[in-house]
Design an enzyme around this catalytic site. Structure first.
Site, PDB file in Angstrom:
ATOM      1  N   GLU A 200       1.034  -1.232  -0.002  1.00  0.00           N
ATOM      2  CA  GLU A 200       0.274   0.082   0.143  1.00  0.00           C
ATOM      3  C   GLU A 200       0.931   1.313   0.025  1.00  0.00           C
ATOM      4  O   GLU A 200       1.029   2.036  -0.945  1.00  0.00           O
ATOM      5  CB  GLU A 200      -1.088  -0.034   1.396  1.00  0.00           C
ATOM      6  CG  GLU A 200      -1.812   1.170   1.307  1.00  0.00           C
ATOM      7  CD  GLU A 200      -2.616   1.092   2.377  1.00  0.00           C
ATOM      8  OE1 GLU A 200      -3.743   1.686   2.662  1.00  0.00           O
ATOM      9  OE2 GLU A 200      -2.417   0.244   3.419  1.00  0.00           O
ATOM     10  N   ASP A 279     -12.252   1.378   5.733  1.00  0.00           N
ATOM     11  CA  ASP A 279     -12.866   2.439   6.950  1.00  0.00           C
ATOM     12  C   ASP A 279     -13.913   3.214   6.490  1.00  0.00           C
ATOM     13  O   ASP A 279     -14.079   4.258   6.379  1.00  0.00           O
ATOM     14  CB  ASP A 279     -11.517   3.265   7.106  1.00  0.00           C
ATOM     15  CG  ASP A 279     -10.266   2.540   7.781  1.00  0.00           C
ATOM     16  OD1 ASP A 279     -10.560   2.004   8.830  1.00  0.00           O
ATOM     17  OD2 ASP A 279      -9.253   2.544   6.788  1.00  0.00           O
TER      18      ASP A 279
END
EC number: 3.5.4.4
Length: 333
Positions: A200, A279
């Site tokens: 990431e 999220d």
């Protein structure tokens, strides 16, 4: 774009990244915690991404207000319960919720083991109430160092039958996977599955390390895999899943725009990749948005979106029998 004859899953979803703004406001008032705003409308810009953040670490600061109001174990239990309620409201049949008890405990020095127990209680109550199937993934927050991760690991091991897998998240560049070899050895000895945030913020070498040294069966995000053809081949051949989070990767500036997201290329390469939220509370999105807005914008065809939905169940940390039962349950509706 969602195939209603198939189970809808979200297998990369942070429980502590899905605390409702309204709950932050209410818990702040309940525990007399100073918040940056006193109304829901004015609080949202502080706790949700309004414009894309410059990097992952900047994005993660948006999470902090959610955990700053966790002043008691009851508060932890409440947000765990609400996570399942949210999953049900968004039509999810199965969700894997991951959480970092050290992160949740930090602001008010709560007992880390107590946070794990409270989350388990809240999730179990939510599953009974709303009929959603869920499993828990323990996160070690690498950003806080090896000793803090050891404390989180011990808390998970005290409830090993309620934890399905171990994950490593946080500052991937500053705290590489090599620091946590012994932690993952113990996790595998406990019989847990392994998923790791990798590729990431760091490059493909971080993904290789997660697989070879930590034993990862799945990779969280993994966008940098696109830079290494041999790695792409390996992921496809070994059926190591990639938990893609489209909107999240744009908001963290990991990927410049949805049209440039590698999910389409992963699927074309035969890699088992799925669509997930990450999220959702902080991002202001839900799984429906990811399938109906983000995935088409990322260039996925209707059939590729369906394949990603199938992959979500195939990648899930469920037994073959549990997967079969879930398919039959959804098909019968």
């Amino acid at each position: 774009m969602i195939d209603t004859t198939l189970p809808l899953t979200d297998i990369h979803r942070h429980l502590d990244g899905n605390i409702r703004p309204q709950t932050i406001l209410e818990l702040g008032r309940q525990y007399n915690i100073s918040l940056p705003a006193q109304s829901l409308e004015t609080l949202i810009p502080h706790v949700q991404v309004i414009a894309n953040e410059p990097d992952l670490v900047s994005f993660l600061t948006k999470l902090d207000w959610g955990v700053k109001v966790l002043a008691s174990l009851d508060a932890c239990r409440r947000v765990a319960f609400e996570n399942i309620e949210d999953a049900a409201r968004h039509g999810l049949h199965y969700v894997e919720l991951r959480f970092s008890p050290g992160y949740m405990a930090m602001a008010h020095q709560l007992p880390v083991a107590g946070v794990v127990e409270a989350v388990i209680d809240g999730v179990c109550e939510g599953c009974r109430t709303f009929g959603v199937q869920a499993k828990l993934i323990g996160i070690m927050s690498r950003t806080f160092g090896e000793a803090a991760c050891q404390q989180e690991l011990e808390a998970f091991l005290a409830h090993r039958d309620q934890i399905t897998a171990l994950d490593l998240a946080g500052d991937e560049l500053g705290f590489p996977g090599s620091l946590f070899l012994s932690h993952f050895n113990r996790a595998r000895d406990a019989g847990w599955h392994i998923t790791v945030h990798a590729g990431e913020a760091a490059g493909p070498e971080s993904i290789w390390q997660a697989i070879r040294e930590l034993g990862a069966e799945r990779i969280g995000h993994g966008v940098k895999a696109i830079e290494d053809r041999a790695l792409m081949d390996f992921l496809a051949e070994q059926q190591i899943g990639i938990e893609s989070c489209l909107t999240s990767n744009i908001q963290t500036s990991t990927v410049a725009e949805l049209a440039a997201h590698p999910l389409k290329m992963f699927l074309e390469h035969g890699i088992r990749a799925s669509i997930n939220t990450d999220d959702p509370g902080v991002q202001g999105v839900d799984i429906i948005h990811e399938y109906t807005v983000a995935a088409p914008a990322a260039g996925l065809s209707r059939e590729q979106i369906r394949q990603a939905q199938i992959n979500g169940l195939e990648m899930a940390f469920l037994s073959a029998e549990e997967k079969r039962a879930l398919r039959e349950k959804v098909a019968a509706k």
